[in-house]
Enzyme design. Sequence first.
Site, PDB file in Angstrom:
ATOM      1  N   THR A 185       0.868  -1.179   0.000  1.00  7.05           N
ATOM      2  CA  THR A 185       0.000   0.000   0.000  1.00  7.05           C
ATOM      3  C   THR A 185       0.903   1.226   0.000  1.00  7.05           C
ATOM      4  O   THR A 185       2.018   1.183   0.543  1.00  7.05           O
ATOM      5  CB  THR A 185      -0.871   0.071   1.267  1.00  7.05           C
ATOM      6  OG1 THR A 185       0.002   0.203   2.393  1.00  7.05           O
ATOM      7  CG2 THR A 185      -1.707  -1.157   1.440  1.00  7.05           C
ATOM      8  N   GLU A 330      -5.568  -4.254   0.536  1.00  8.34           N
ATOM      9  CA  GLU A 330      -5.631  -5.374   1.477  1.00  8.34           C
ATOM     10  C   GLU A 330      -6.775  -6.328   1.162  1.00  8.34           C
ATOM     11  O   GLU A 330      -6.898  -7.384   1.768  1.00  8.34           O
ATOM     12  CB  GLU A 330      -5.825  -4.834   2.910  1.00  8.34           C
ATOM     13  CG  GLU A 330      -4.608  -4.117   3.490  1.00  8.34           C
ATOM     14  CD  GLU A 330      -4.571  -2.623   3.155  1.00  8.34           C
ATOM     15  OE1 GLU A 330      -5.231  -2.209   2.177  1.00  8.34           O
ATOM     16  OE2 GLU A 330      -3.893  -1.883   3.878  1.00  8.34           O
ATOM     17  N   LYS A 441     -14.228  17.228  11.675  1.00 11.27           N
ATOM     18  CA  LYS A 441     -14.940  17.178  12.953  1.00 11.27           C
ATOM     19  C   LYS A 441     -15.314  18.593  13.360  1.00 11.27           C
ATOM     20  O   LYS A 441     -14.463  19.365  13.782  1.00 11.27           O
ATOM     21  CB  LYS A 441     -14.068  16.495  14.008  1.00 11.27           C
ATOM     22  CG  LYS A 441     -13.857  15.032  13.643  1.00 11.27           C
ATOM     23  CD  LYS A 441     -12.653  14.395  14.270  1.00 11.27           C
ATOM     24  CE  LYS A 441     -12.423  13.034  13.628  1.00 11.27           C
ATOM     25  NZ  LYS A 441     -11.293  12.978  12.715  1.00 11.27           N
ATOM     26  N   TRP A 446     -19.780  15.238  12.407  1.00 10.97           N
ATOM     27  CA  TRP A 446     -18.869  14.937  11.312  1.00 10.97           C
ATOM     28  C   TRP A 446     -19.372  15.518   9.997  1.00 10.97           C
ATOM     29  O   TRP A 446     -20.546  15.409   9.671  1.00 10.97           O
ATOM     30  CB  TRP A 446     -18.726  13.423  11.143  1.00 10.97           C
ATOM     31  CG  TRP A 446     -17.857  12.805  12.185  1.00 10.97           C
ATOM     32  CD1 TRP A 446     -17.150  13.450  13.163  1.00 10.97           C
ATOM     33  CD2 TRP A 446     -17.613  11.408  12.367  1.00 10.97           C
ATOM     34  NE1 TRP A 446     -16.478  12.540  13.924  1.00 10.97           N
ATOM     35  CE2 TRP A 446     -16.740  11.287  13.466  1.00 10.97           C
ATOM     36  CE3 TRP A 446     -18.028  10.259  11.698  1.00 10.97           C
ATOM     37  CZ2 TRP A 446     -16.288  10.054  13.922  1.00 10.97           C
ATOM     38  CZ3 TRP A 446     -17.588   9.030  12.146  1.00 10.97           C
ATOM     39  CH2 TRP A 446     -16.713   8.934  13.251  1.00 10.97           C
TER      40      TRP A 446
HETATM   41  P1  ADP Z   1      -6.009   1.277  -3.843  1.00 10.51           P
HETATM   42  O1  ADP Z   1      -4.568   1.340  -3.571  1.00 10.51           O
HETATM   43  O2  ADP Z   1      -6.558   0.026  -4.350  1.00 10.51           O
HETATM   44  O3  ADP Z   1      -6.603   2.504  -4.412  1.00 10.51           O
HETATM   45  P2  ADP Z   1      -5.777   1.677  -1.258  1.00 10.51           P
HETATM   46  O4  ADP Z   1      -5.623   0.461  -0.470  1.00 10.51           O
HETATM   47  O5  ADP Z   1      -4.615   2.558  -1.517  1.00 10.51           O
HETATM   48  O6  ADP Z   1      -6.500   1.195  -2.497  1.00 10.51           O
HETATM   49  O7  ADP Z   1      -6.888   2.603  -0.734  1.00 10.51           O
HETATM   50  C1  ADP Z   1      -8.101   2.076  -0.337  1.00 10.51           C
HETATM   51  C2  ADP Z   1      -8.933   3.214   0.120  1.00 10.51           C
HETATM   52  O8  ADP Z   1      -9.368   3.989  -0.990  1.00 10.51           O
HETATM   53  C3  ADP Z   1     -10.187   2.791   0.804  1.00 10.51           C
HETATM   54  O9  ADP Z   1      -9.954   2.428   2.126  1.00 10.51           O
HETATM   55  C4  ADP Z   1     -11.038   4.030   0.651  1.00 10.51           C
HETATM   56  O10 ADP Z   1     -10.711   5.004   1.608  1.00 10.51           O
HETATM   57  C5  ADP Z   1     -10.633   4.555  -0.699  1.00 10.51           C
HETATM   58  N1  ADP Z   1     -11.606   4.131  -1.696  1.00 10.51           N
HETATM   59  C6  ADP Z   1     -11.512   3.116  -2.572  1.00 10.51           C
HETATM   60  N2  ADP Z   1     -12.606   3.053  -3.344  1.00 10.51           N
HETATM   61  C7  ADP Z   1     -13.422   4.046  -2.954  1.00 10.51           C
HETATM   62  C8  ADP Z   1     -14.717   4.502  -3.341  1.00 10.51           C
HETATM   63  N3  ADP Z   1     -15.391   3.939  -4.322  1.00 10.51           N
HETATM   64  N4  ADP Z   1     -15.237   5.555  -2.673  1.00 10.51           N
HETATM   65  C9  ADP Z   1     -14.572   6.154  -1.678  1.00 10.51           C
HETATM   66  N5  ADP Z   1     -13.355   5.781  -1.276  1.00 10.51           N
HETATM   67  C10 ADP Z   1     -12.784   4.737  -1.890  1.00 10.51           C
END
Ligand code: ADP
Length: 544
Positions: A185, A330, A441, A446
């Site tokens: 990540t 993950e 916040k 929120w």
């Molecule tokens: P990736 O690397 O696959 O983009 P990451 O693991 O870096 O995923 O990030 C995942 C995060 O991205 C999620 O926990 C969420 O916060 C955000 N995310 C992914 N898809 C969406 C979505 N459709 N809407 C809002 N947030 C999203």
Amino acid sequence: MRGLMMDRPLLIGALIQYAAEYHGDTEIVSRTTEGPIHRYSYVDAERRARQLAKALKRLGVERGDRVATIAWNTHRHFELYFAVSGMGAVCHTINPRLFGEQLRYIVNHAEDKLLFLDLTFVPIAEKMAAEWPGLRHYVIMTDRAQMPETSLPGALCYEDLVGGESSEFVWPEFDENTASSLCYTSGTTGNPKGALYTHRSTLLHSFAVCSANAVGISMRDSILPVVPMFHVNAWGIPYAAAMSGAKLVFPGPKLDGASLHELFTSEKVTLSCGVPTVWLGLLQYLDQTGKRLDGLTRVTVGGSAAPRAMIEAFEERYGVQCIHGWGMTEMSPVGTLALPKAKHLDRPMAEQLAIKARQGFPLFGIDMKVVAPDGRVLPHDGKSSGELYVRGPWIIGAYYDDEEATAAAFDAEGWFRTGDVCVIDPDGYMIIVDRSKDVIKSGGEWISSIDLENAAMGHPEVAEAAVIGLPHPKWDERPLLIVVPKAGHQPSKESITAFLGDKIARWQLPDDVVFVAELPHGGTGKVLKTRLREQFRDYRLPTI
Ligand code: ADP
């Protein structure tokens, strides 16, 4: 009583073997890093993957060894996916957009033995080589004629390696829980963390992604994954395509609207997958040129929240189904998808759009729970928001060799903590309110930065928007809206505030609007809120 069914392992080698046997003449088309279009079939890809697996063996790669790639979406990267995992080694895909310090960390932490890289990334590797003492070989993914002058020690040529081997290789069988691939990540704070997938998790994820309640992938599809193979396995599309015998169209390094549109048309693409920023680029290109999206039946969008205006543009203006999904590195990564149910189909369009703009309901296999700060599990009532925890067969059970990160990521029952704040409605649709660290916040309540951003992006003169919370003496934090105007437009603060007025509760409206030429994006295309917070650290809201 035990059942009497065969215990056959779910293996990635079997996927490509199946595709070659039953969909052998289906095409895989790539825009190469060198420029020209390359086309061949699953039969060719599988044969070359076997040759490559033999070459890896000759280079000393053994089961469990990590083999790294820094590469675009092309046929060669596809071959690596199957050769490396198929022979029992671990395909470690690396995101070239990470910072130098992160690149140094992950190659050393993973103890990569070999690095395969596209021509584009030779300069990055040259800069990093001294900090990667464990790498034994660099393999440049091109042919002899295009091999560059390079300072990389003993750089090898990909086509020489593959061409130098026979295809006499049988995909081995082993335990399906063997590690198959590794992806870190990007981690905006601390070190990147490794998600180590298994053959089993990868195949189960593929079955789920292919199913009709998900993306519904079949052998009649022609799929163009814009999402990079260097990050979370391009959302699993290469495996899902092999599983279903779908045609694959790889865009190589060209991800702009014009280049994508050209491939959509020439290769009769039916399905494409990308993050919102990619689709913004495509939609702007269509807007400017008046071109259509004939043949494309659906796009998936995820990684960040899909603005409702984007879903509307695809569906209403271009007749393309827009499937919004949510997931994480993950989680392999797909967790939820927002398809309407039968009972929604005769609802008014505005209501259907609101459903499609949600993050969606989980694929079978994913369990979700929403937890309040005091640890209470909250009801799925569409109102109670809390942190989202998940579990399932394609979700990590631990981070790779990182006890500290692992200890922080799971609760006592083994659920994985996503770091997302959400609500789940009575129909099971999950709606992300925010990242827990991005939510604003204000006075004990929120405010969702995502809601504000999405609403702002519906303004006809806004290209992109981001919201951060700034400290406020009375309310703790108040929102600042940062806007990138569309090319050739200069919207006023007042027009944006007025536009938001009937979409957002009054107390949630931003305290100020600022305009910038562009927003900082991280390695996976998401807006870097940490960077924005630094940039606007000394900004004084007019309400103070
Ligand atoms: P990736 O690397 O696959 O983009 P990451 O693991 O870096 O995923 O990030 C995942 C995060 O991205 C999620 O926990 C969420 O916060 C955000 N995310 C992914 N898809 C969406 C979505 N459709 N809407 C809002 N947030 C999203």
